[in-house]
Scaffold this active site. Structure first.
Site, PDB file in Angstrom:
ATOM      1  N   ASP A 100       0.914  -1.211  -0.182  1.00 41.26           N
ATOM      2  CA  ASP A 100      -0.019   0.072   0.060  1.00 41.26           C
ATOM      3  C   ASP A 100       0.731   1.238   0.171  1.00 41.26           C
ATOM      4  OD1 ASP A 100       0.639  -0.677   2.585  1.00 41.26           O
ATOM      5  OD2 ASP A 100      -0.834   0.840   3.555  1.00 41.26           O
ATOM      6  N   GLU A 167      -0.165  -1.090   5.618  1.00 40.57           N
ATOM      7  CA  GLU A 167       0.912  -0.504   6.571  1.00 40.57           C
ATOM      8  C   GLU A 167       0.797   1.046   7.007  1.00 40.57           C
ATOM      9  OE1 GLU A 167       4.744   1.154   8.049  1.00 40.57           O
ATOM     10  OE2 GLU A 167       3.825   1.544   6.253  1.00 40.57           O
TER      11      GLU A 167
HETATM   12  N1  BES Z   1       8.272   2.934   5.252  1.00 35.90           N
HETATM   13  C1  BES Z   1       7.886   3.709   6.353  1.00 35.90           C
HETATM   14  C2  BES Z   1       8.722   3.486   7.612  1.00 35.90           C
HETATM   15  C3  BES Z   1       9.857   4.492   8.001  1.00 35.90           C
HETATM   16  C4  BES Z   1       9.657   5.908   7.732  1.00 35.90           C
HETATM   17  C5  BES Z   1      11.022   3.879   8.354  1.00 35.90           C
HETATM   18  C6  BES Z   1      10.727   6.695   8.065  1.00 35.90           C
HETATM   19  C7  BES Z   1      11.947   4.673   8.410  1.00 35.90           C
HETATM   20  C8  BES Z   1      11.886   6.165   8.110  1.00 35.90           C
HETATM   21  C9  BES Z   1       6.428   3.190   6.401  1.00 35.90           C
HETATM   22  O1  BES Z   1       5.931   3.114   5.318  1.00 35.90           O
HETATM   23  C10 BES Z   1       5.583   4.285   7.258  1.00 35.90           C
HETATM   24  O2  BES Z   1       5.525   5.594   6.763  1.00 35.90           O
HETATM   25  N2  BES Z   1       5.173   4.072   8.479  1.00 35.90           N
HETATM   26  C11 BES Z   1       4.109   4.920   9.130  1.00 35.90           C
HETATM   27  C12 BES Z   1       3.549   3.914  10.089  1.00 35.90           C
HETATM   28  C13 BES Z   1       2.207   4.820  10.828  1.00 35.90           C
HETATM   29  C14 BES Z   1       1.326   5.006   9.812  1.00 35.90           C
HETATM   30  C15 BES Z   1       1.811   3.806  11.849  1.00 35.90           C
HETATM   31  C16 BES Z   1       4.835   6.095   9.659  1.00 35.90           C
HETATM   32  O3  BES Z   1       6.044   6.128  10.206  1.00 35.90           O
HETATM   33  O4  BES Z   1       4.385   7.221   9.533  1.00 35.90           O
HETATM   34 ZN    ZN Z   2       7.128   1.835   4.145  1.00 34.65          ZN
HETATM   35 ZN    ZN Z   3       5.343   4.857   4.547  1.00 33.13          ZN
END
Ligand code: BES
Ligand code: ZN
Ligand code: ZN
Length: 481
Positions: A100, A167
């Protein structure tokens, strides 16, 4: 078993086909947070499932239930469980990724249509929503699988996969599935280690491996008063206004230096000693990097260690927006009847959503009481996830380090070891329920603009990054532990 000699060449020769496949993936607008796009997330699951099947991976589409969103009950996209190989003499590696993406509209400021992958004519950047987060990395794994399938080469390890489609919206339903499938007889039985490629280099020069992620807890603060919107000329200075109350509350959460004002939240985290500060001092990073990635000279400090610790080892509180207020063009003189402020707190160990939530709620209630308003306050916790930290001295990290040093071009050097400020909430669930080490092996660079406009993945990161993912599997296979 060394990486086969023709592997890197195969990836190079097929690079254009791999980019075409990424373009097909980007074209499906699989936005998990938009009810209207839910069918596209499901379409994306089926697309990825058939790609995996065509490459010899046995899969199961796991139903993770339904979700109430925007007043409707919607099916959640299935998670894809995959496996290939079951040789008891080989190690078994579990790969996680998400198919997603974040919302994107051309009108947000994109130079091109976000769901049409554009190859930049001069620098080769692959521009499109999800190119870096996280379709590019998932397709990197497919590229590795394709080499082995087409060239009839045995994989050096047994592989299991868990790809999800929620996710970006808190991974609803996934924790339960992970716990269930980690039990004896479950899909993940026999997993020795895990690899997630879903983050980015710290900068745009140095590859990194990541051993920590922040958790998150996301709140919606509702203030309601009048039974309908009011005319500010008729009611202004006669009634308690919800927006005025909400802005007063929101202003008491964090100061302009980033300090969290909710008592007890910052205090849960220890202060770094000189030895720990050294870790951050040694990372290849400068204030110019954060300012280049942010697109403006706005770093909170001129001390690189403070800035890095702000992202990696301290909690942060960000104000995201206000729902229900007047946000259109023009100059409407309205008193909105009901407004909701959204903010989230990124968490680090030992913080958990469960420990932080009561502090936030009682603080908001106390501060609201001090306003003496006759409006009504309610606070909702929209979603949460715990922080995660891994042992980077583990053989799984050593394998990823060796793979990074052995992969040519943009790699071939010692990676930085980083903690990330973002969250992948299911990581801790995997680590606890499987009891195995997890390495984050990023494909993209710090300036990819994940979640932002003009998100990109450099062609070199996609192609060389696919070689890196392949090399990692061979390095794990070589581990004797
Ligand atoms: N790929 C990211 C996680 C991430 C972001 C890792 C920045 C390292 C640095 C993931 O897709 C993401 O955006 N996760 C969300 C999770 C939330 C919606 C629970 C986030 O971190 O905002
Ligand atoms: Zn991600
Ligand atoms: Zn993300």
């Amino acid at each position: 078993m060394p990486v086969p000699v023709d592997f890197a060449q195969y990836i190079d020769v097929n690079a254009d086909k791999f980019i075409q496949r990424l373009s097909d993936a980007v074209a499906i607008p699989s936005i998990s947070s938009d009810a209207a796009r839910r069918s596209d997330v499901i379409k994306m699951a089926h697309w990825l499932n058939s790609q995996l099947n065509a490459l010899g991976v046995e899969t199961r589409l796991a139903d993770v239930g339904t979700q109430e969103i925007e007043g409707r009950v919607l099916p959640l996209p299935p998670a894809i469980l995959g496996r290939i190989g079951s040789d008891p003499k080989k190690k078994t590696v579990l790969i996680y990724g998400h198919f997603d993406v974040q919302p994107a509209e051309k009108s947000d400021g994109w130079d091109t249509d976000p769901f049409t992958l554009v190859v930049h004519p001069t620098n080769g950047q692959l521009i499109g929503r999800g190119a870096s987060d996280d379709k590019g990395p998932i397709l990197g794994w497919l590229n590795v699988l394709q080499y082995h399938h087409q060239q009839k080469k045995e994989l050096p390890v047994n592989l299991k996969f868990c790809f999800e489609g929620m996710e970006e919206f808190g991974s609803e339903g996934l924790d339960e599935l992970v716990v269930k499938e980690s039990k004896l007889g479950g899909w993940f039985e026999g997993v020795d280690c895990m690899c997630i490629s879903d983050n980015y280099w710290l900068n745009s020069r140095t590859p990194c491996l990541t051993y920590g992620l922040r958790g998150i807890v996301y709140f919606k603060v509702n203030v309601t008063g009048p039974s309908r919107d009011l005319h500010s000329g008729v009611f202004g200075r006669m009634v308690h206004e919800p927006m005025t109350d909400l802005v007063a509350l929101m202003s008491k959460l964090v100061d302009v230096k980033g300090n969290i004002l909710i008592p007890g939240v910052d205090d849960m985290v220890s202060i770094a000693d000189a030895e720990e500060r050294c870790i951050y001092e040694n990372l290849d990073y400068s204030i110019a990097d954060v300012e280049q990635a942010a697109g403006a000279s706005i770093a909170l400090s001129s001390d690189k260690v403070e800035v890095l610790m702000g992202r990696m080892r301290h909690p942060s509180l960000s104000l995201h927006g206000i729902e229900g207020g007047f946000s259109g063009v023009g100059a409407k003189t309205v008193i909105p009847a009901s407004v909701s402020g959204k903010f989230s707190i990124r968490l680090v160990p030992p913080q958990t959503p469960e420990a932080v939530e009561p502090l936030v709620i009682s603080y908001l209630q106390d501060e609201f009481a001090k306003l003496g308003s006759k409006n009504k306050l309610t606070v909702e916790n929209l979603h949460g996830g715990r922080p995660w930290i891994a042992d980077f001295k583990h053989w799984n990290f050593e394998a990823a380090i060796r793979a990074t040093k052995a992969t040519p071009a943009i790699y071939k050097r010692e990676p930085d070891l980083t903690r990330e400020g973002g969250s992948i909430p299911v990581t801790l669930t995997f680590s606890e329920s499987l009891g195995v080490n997890i390495v984050l092996l990023p494909m993209g660079r710090g300036d990819d603009g994940a979640h932002s406009t003009n998100e990109k993945l450099d062609r070199s990161n996609f192609i060389e990054g696919s070689k890196l993912l392949g090399a990692y599997l061979y390095e794990v296979a070589a581990v004797t532990a």
